[in-house]
Design a protein around this motif. Structure first.
Motif, PDB file in Angstrom:
ATOM      1  N   LYS A 108      -7.583  -1.368  10.394  1.00  0.00           N
ATOM      2  CA  LYS A 108      -6.599  -1.335  11.486  1.00  0.00           C
ATOM      3  C   LYS A 108      -6.590   0.024  12.163  1.00  0.00           C
ATOM      4  CE  LYS A 108      -3.454  -4.805   9.538  1.00  0.00           C
ATOM      5  NZ  LYS A 108      -2.138  -5.028   8.876  1.00  0.00           N
ATOM      6  N   LYS A 109      -6.664   1.089  11.359  1.00  0.00           N
ATOM      7  CA  LYS A 109      -6.681   2.432  11.933  1.00  0.00           C
ATOM      8  C   LYS A 109      -7.940   2.666  12.748  1.00  0.00           C
ATOM      9  CE  LYS A 109      -3.696   4.570   8.464  1.00  0.00           C
ATOM     10  NZ  LYS A 109      -3.599   5.495   7.303  1.00  0.00           N
ATOM     11  N   ASP A 159      -8.026  -3.091   4.577  1.00  0.00           N
ATOM     12  CA  ASP A 159      -7.384  -3.630   5.790  1.00  0.00           C
ATOM     13  C   ASP A 159      -6.705  -2.524   6.591  1.00  0.00           C
ATOM     14  OD1 ASP A 159      -8.203  -6.156   5.166  1.00  0.00           O
ATOM     15  OD2 ASP A 159      -6.279  -6.826   4.365  1.00  0.00           O
ATOM     16  N   ASP A 160      -6.051  -1.608   5.872  1.00  0.00           N
ATOM     17  CA  ASP A 160      -5.362  -0.509   6.541  1.00  0.00           C
ATOM     18  C   ASP A 160      -6.352   0.393   7.275  1.00  0.00           C
ATOM     19  OD1 ASP A 160      -2.858   1.169   6.888  1.00  0.00           O
ATOM     20  OD2 ASP A 160      -4.137   2.622   5.863  1.00  0.00           O
ATOM     21  N   GLU A 161      -7.474   0.686   6.644  1.00  0.00           N
ATOM     22  CA  GLU A 161      -8.491   1.522   7.284  1.00  0.00           C
ATOM     23  C   GLU A 161      -9.105   0.821   8.481  1.00  0.00           C
ATOM     24  OE1 GLU A 161     -11.258   2.687   4.292  1.00  0.00           O
ATOM     25  OE2 GLU A 161      -9.955   4.268   3.508  1.00  0.00           O
ATOM     26  N   LEU A 217      -5.978  -4.170   0.457  1.00  0.00           N
ATOM     27  CA  LEU A 217      -4.956  -3.627   1.354  1.00  0.00           C
ATOM     28  C   LEU A 217      -5.404  -2.300   1.958  1.00  0.00           C
ATOM     29  CD1 LEU A 217      -1.569  -4.320  -0.496  1.00  0.00           C
ATOM     30  CD2 LEU A 217      -2.610  -5.597   1.373  1.00  0.00           C
ATOM     31  N   LYS A 218      -6.058  -1.479   1.149  1.00  0.00           N
ATOM     32  CA  LYS A 218      -6.573  -0.198   1.636  1.00  0.00           C
ATOM     33  C   LYS A 218      -7.652  -0.430   2.684  1.00  0.00           C
ATOM     34  CE  LYS A 218      -7.312   4.343   1.356  1.00  0.00           C
ATOM     35  NZ  LYS A 218      -6.312   5.337   1.815  1.00  0.00           N
ATOM     36  N   LEU A 254       0.812  -1.213   0.000  1.00  0.00           N
ATOM     37  CA  LEU A 254       0.000   0.000   0.000  1.00  0.00           C
ATOM     38  C   LEU A 254       0.848   1.267   0.000  1.00  0.00           C
ATOM     39  CD1 LEU A 254      -2.846   1.193   0.115  1.00  0.00           C
ATOM     40  CD2 LEU A 254      -2.740   1.049   2.610  1.00  0.00           C
ATOM     41  N   GLU A 255       1.913   1.295   0.780  1.00  0.00           N
ATOM     42  CA  GLU A 255       2.727   2.506   0.879  1.00  0.00           C
ATOM     43  C   GLU A 255       3.423   2.847  -0.436  1.00  0.00           C
ATOM     44  OE1 GLU A 255       5.439   2.253   4.096  1.00  0.00           O
ATOM     45  OE2 GLU A 255       3.887   2.270   5.640  1.00  0.00           O
TER      46      GLU A 255
END
Length: 308
Positions: free
Chosen positions: A109-110, A105-107, A102-103, A72-73
């Motif tokens: 987690k945040k 999952d990242d959201e 991935l986006k 993602l990064e």
């Protein structure tokens, strides 16, 4: 005036540009992402492909980035963390972008991280879960009540909380961490606060102009957990300007509060009655305790001192 086609033909006398366009179209149409789309959308015509070639090219390029995803990064797509889809609308090809796994999952987690706010709470408490709590007969009732609260909490509808009291080191704070992590699974936000340090910070907040902002944040959090209340040196100001307004707001908005303390109800009332001005202010302490008593269940946490 010559037509556009004639003008174009005059410029491209050797047909090289036409050949390049044809080759580009072939590469786009034969690519894996576009072929997959065409198999599912059999109403696509050659004319639609010609008119939507630039969109198909964008779709192909972005989807090929996804196939070799660098994380993602380092996402090279135009919108980081988004991937395109092609669809047909009114006889034309259109693009839409949606978040990739991935986006998402990242959201998630945040979001999960944001569900637990903490102030001055040790890391081991923040990582506590009911599965990791050492079971013993002395703490069965307290653990049961904590699990019951965490599984049935309904901020805004039911403002009833818990008041966990017991001797030093019996695991009261650890139960708060377990409650917070259980609430997180239900998407319920909570705040864990070590009360003595919080009161000290609120005093400093008067000078930097953040007092009201911090008070509002604590008053409005769906589930508030005040750890070790009564351990601080009581002042009329912390009682009347911090604790009182917090409890009044939470009571009226039906937002549950969980307390831990070395004192039971009566002992805490005595602590709250002391005034830095000298003497006692029993009536003011009683008013706050009536709110606490009415909106919490008193639970004694027994057992050995696990810190010794």
């Amino acid at each position: 005036m010559d037509s556009i086609q004639k003008s174009f033909a005059a410029i491209d006398k050797g047909g090289r540009l036409q050949k390049q366009i044809a080759e580009q179209k072939k590469r786009v149409v034969m690519s894996k992402p576009v072929q997959s789309f065409l198999r599912e959308a059999n109403e696509v015509t050659e004319d639609m492909i010609d008119r939507g070639l630039s969109k198909l090219y964008e779709f192909k390029k972005e989807r090929e980035h996804c196939e070799t995803c660098p994380g993602l990064e380092n996402c090279p797509n135009m919108m980081q963390g988004y991937r395109p889809s092609v669809y047909v609308e009114r006889g034309s090809l259109e693009l839409t972008y949606s978040k990739c796994p991935l986006k998402l999952d990242d959201e998630e987690k945040k979001l999960q991280q944001g569900l637990i706010q903490s102030f001055y709470i040790p890391k081991d408490v923040l990582e506590a879960t009911f599965d990791l709590i050492e079971q013993d007969s002395d703490r069965t009732k307290a653990i049961t009540e904590a699990i019951k609260f965490a599984s049935t909490a309904q901020p805004g509808e039911d403002g009833h909380g818990l008041y966990l009291h017991g001797k030093f080191g019996v695991g009261k704070s650890y139960l708060l961490g377990a409650i917070a992590n259980d609430l997180k699974e239900s998407r319920i936000q909570s705040a864990l606060i070590y009360t003595p340090d919080f009161f000290r910070e609120m005093k400093a907040a008067i000078g930097d102009g953040t007092f009201q902002e911090k008070l509002e944040a604590v008053r409005k959090v769906p589930v508030l957990m005040l750890d070790d209340i009564g351990a601080e040196t009581t002042t009329a100001w912390t009682r009347d300007e911090i604790l009182g307004p917090i409890m009044q707001y939470r009571m009226s908005e039906r937002l549950p509060t969980v307390f831990t303390s070395n004192y039971d109800y009566d002992e805490l009332e005595v602590q709250l009655s002391y005034s830095d001005k000298g003497g006692t202010e029993e009536l003011k302490a009683k008013r706050i305790m009536e709110r606490i008593k009415h909106f919490t269940t008193l639970v004694e946490v027994k057992g050995k001192n696990r810190r010794s």
